[in-house]
Design an enzyme around this catalytic site. Structure first.
Site, PDB file in Angstrom:
ATOM      1  N   TYR A 171       0.852  -1.196   0.000  1.00 51.92           N
ATOM      2  CA  TYR A 171       0.000   0.000   0.000  1.00 51.92           C
ATOM      3  C   TYR A 171       0.881   1.236   0.000  1.00 51.92           C
ATOM      4  O   TYR A 171       1.910   1.257   0.668  1.00 51.92           O
ATOM      5  CB  TYR A 171      -0.930  -0.033   1.223  1.00 51.92           C
ATOM      6  CG  TYR A 171      -1.897   1.112   1.301  1.00 51.92           C
ATOM      7  CD1 TYR A 171      -2.447   1.673   0.149  1.00 51.92           C
ATOM      8  CD2 TYR A 171      -2.278   1.644   2.531  1.00 51.92           C
ATOM      9  CE1 TYR A 171      -3.335   2.735   0.227  1.00 51.92           C
ATOM     10  CE2 TYR A 171      -3.171   2.698   2.620  1.00 51.92           C
ATOM     11  CZ  TYR A 171      -3.692   3.244   1.457  1.00 51.92           C
ATOM     12  OH  TYR A 171      -4.571   4.285   1.536  1.00 51.92           O
ATOM     13  N   TYR A 181      -3.655   5.132   8.589  1.00 50.45           N
ATOM     14  CA  TYR A 181      -2.943   3.863   8.358  1.00 50.45           C
ATOM     15  C   TYR A 181      -1.807   3.788   9.363  1.00 50.45           C
ATOM     16  O   TYR A 181      -0.634   3.881   9.028  1.00 50.45           O
ATOM     17  CB  TYR A 181      -2.437   3.802   6.920  1.00 50.45           C
ATOM     18  CG  TYR A 181      -2.230   2.401   6.395  1.00 50.45           C
ATOM     19  CD1 TYR A 181      -3.321   1.579   6.118  1.00 50.45           C
ATOM     20  CD2 TYR A 181      -0.962   1.897   6.153  1.00 50.45           C
ATOM     21  CE1 TYR A 181      -3.143   0.305   5.617  1.00 50.45           C
ATOM     22  CE2 TYR A 181      -0.763   0.627   5.650  1.00 50.45           C
ATOM     23  CZ  TYR A 181      -1.871  -0.157   5.384  1.00 50.45           C
ATOM     24  OH  TYR A 181      -1.690  -1.435   4.874  1.00 50.45           O
TER      25      TYR A 181
END
Ligand code: ZID
Length: 229
Positions: A171, A181
């Site tokens: 990612y 995140y």
């Protein structure tokens, strides 16, 4: 035909399932590794036909999964499993689910594989800012999301056919700041990407195995929903 082992399939919503379908449509034999705590529900849903609609391939046939292996990719061998996990009800019902044992079982059952897919990640403190993440949470994210790729390759490489291929999912939060995140997941993806380059060098020399990682777009998987993405 090729044979693929896909680690990280526990329902029909994630990348692992979609990759399995694509590989099945291309004629590959499909083996999956399912996180131990999710094993019972995944297998019973498969058996009861809950996934039949999403098993449908372009040509109308249903994807066949040759075998489902219980797997917990944070443990490499039985010696690594702590007593409380061994005794846990959700683990006690399954056997041979450490990475080394799964590779041995696949070898016994099928001999070799051609394709290894790593489609798993876990970050217990993902909802915390990196600056507020505990050491334990950070290391857990790296263990489940990064080292698990090294471990899978290490144990599966001996049963991978030359010119085979390994792939994982990363990612872009590894390179750019993506608020939300957290918990060391951005660090885990950065490690995964760096490790991919080194592993590609090593596995290429050892056995002509390609090692890659693909930076995924957004998909409403269980993991993505759990972090509110
Ligand atoms: P998923 O829940 O379907 O798959 C994760 C699997 O890992 C589950 O089946 C778990 O049971 C399993 N698992 C967890 N811990 C363990 C363990 N210790 N041992 C064995 N299995 C375990 O979710 P998924 O399909 O989203 O995740 C697959 C891969 O894709 C992971 O590496 C993700 O990090 C990666 N990925 C997913 C997305 C996404 O959107 N779903 C994104 C990037 C990477 C992403 O978050 N814009 C916004 C967000 C994103 C991309 C773009």
């Amino acid at each position: 035909g090729k044979r693929a082992f896909i680690a990280g399939v526990a329902d029909d919503n994630g990348y692992g399932w979609a990759i399995a379908k694509s590989l099945a449509a291309a004629g590959a034999e499909i083996l999956v590794g399912t996180w131990v705590p999710a094993l019972n529900i995944f297998e019973s849903s498969l058996r009861r036909g809950k996934f039949d609609e999403s098993r449908k391939l372009q040509d109308g046939s249903l994807m066949e999964i040759a075998k489902v292996y219980p797997l917990d990719a944070v443990y490499d061998s039985p010696e690594d499993v702590p007593e409380d996990v061994k005794a846990n009800k959700r683990y006690a019902g399954a056997t041979n689910w450490t990475v080394q044992e799964v590779a041995e079982s696949v070898k016994k059952d099928f001999g070799t594989i051609d394709i290894l897919v790593h489609s798993l990640a876990n970050g217990p403190e993902v909802s915390k800012l990196l600056s507020e993440t505990s050491r334990k949470g950070y290391l857990a994210a790296l263990s489940a999301s990064s080292y698990s790729y090294i471990s899978l390759l290490k144990h599966f490489l001996p049963i991978m056919n030359p010119d085979g291929s390994a792939i994982s999912l990363t990612y872009i939060a590894s390179e750019r700041i993506i608020p939300g995140y957290g918990g060391g997941m951005s660090s885990a993806k950065a490690a995964l990407e760096s490790d991919t380059r080194v592993l590609a060098f090593e596995a290429g020399r050892k056995k002509r195995i390609r090692v890659n990682t693909i930076s995924a777009g957004p998909l409403g998987s269980r993991a993505a929903k759990a972090i509110g993405f």
